[in-house]
Scaffold this active site. Sequence first.
Site, mmCIF file in Angstrom:
data_model
loop_
_atom_site.group_PDB
_atom_site.id
_atom_site.type_symbol
_atom_site.label_atom_id
_atom_site.label_comp_id
_atom_site.label_asym_id
_atom_site.label_seq_id
_atom_site.Cartn_x
_atom_site.Cartn_y
_atom_site.Cartn_z
ATOM 1 N N SER A 31 0.859 -1.190 0.000
ATOM 2 C CA SER A 31 0.000 0.000 0.000
ATOM 3 C C SER A 31 0.888 1.230 0.000
ATOM 4 O O SER A 31 2.035 1.184 0.469
ATOM 5 C CB SER A 31 -0.886 0.014 1.247
ATOM 6 N N TYR A 46 -1.632 -0.980 10.325
ATOM 7 C CA TYR A 46 -1.735 -1.182 8.879
ATOM 8 C C TYR A 46 -0.462 -0.725 8.177
ATOM 9 O O TYR A 46 0.096 -1.443 7.340
ATOM 10 C CB TYR A 46 -2.949 -0.427 8.349
#
Length: 248
Positions: A141, A154
């Site tokens: 990401s 995350y």
Amino acid sequence: MAVDQQYVMITGAGAGIGREVAWAYASKGATVILTDKNAESLAQTTERLRSGGQRVFSQVLDVSDPAAIAACFAWVRESAGRLDALINNAGLGAWKSPYDLEVDEWDYVLNTNLRGTFLCAREAAKLMRASGGGAIVNLASTRALMSEPNSEAYAASKGGIVALTHALAVSLGPDLIRVNAISPGWIETGDYGALRPIDHAQHPAQRVGNPDDIARACFYLTDPANDFVTGTNLVIDGGMTRKMMYEE
């Protein structure tokens, strides 16, 4: 090897990017092996593909469970017999203040996103090594490169995936297994038509991304002809990580 000759496994294929990537491979004739921890979502994806005549295997899998991963890849070996490409897409987040994030919440995100990616890659590599090589694509990401508040677990997991990717590329290279990462930015998996002009205009590319952008990158990274590409992290974000953001 053409796409229609490949056996491609996609984790987290029940929804979002994973579902659309699975559809993209299946529509080009690949045999797809789908997993997701949500049995209902996985069944919906599987039925959609089978109704179109595509070759599909599917298995419920929670990638935070090491024993379940081992059992799943044993099933792949027995049912499909081989694996040419793995798209490590399964992942989740815990959006909480670092003051409030519990250890078990941190562990669940890291065990799902980072440890799960490693274990799936390792088991896939065992199958690929036996058949002369293959390709692994890990979904990271842009949160590995930049952050919003309350995204620590995350961001850490995705940053770990980027580092894991180049480590695996070096370790698995002698077995002709290529390992690359994709770091998506804003990829809209809901109602694209509901996006506002400002949503598109904030991107240097002048639009928000969609799952097809990721699918095309997966095709490139899993194409055996691109065997000189390994250990890289392909950022697909419409240029957002290159854009300076200052308030006027």
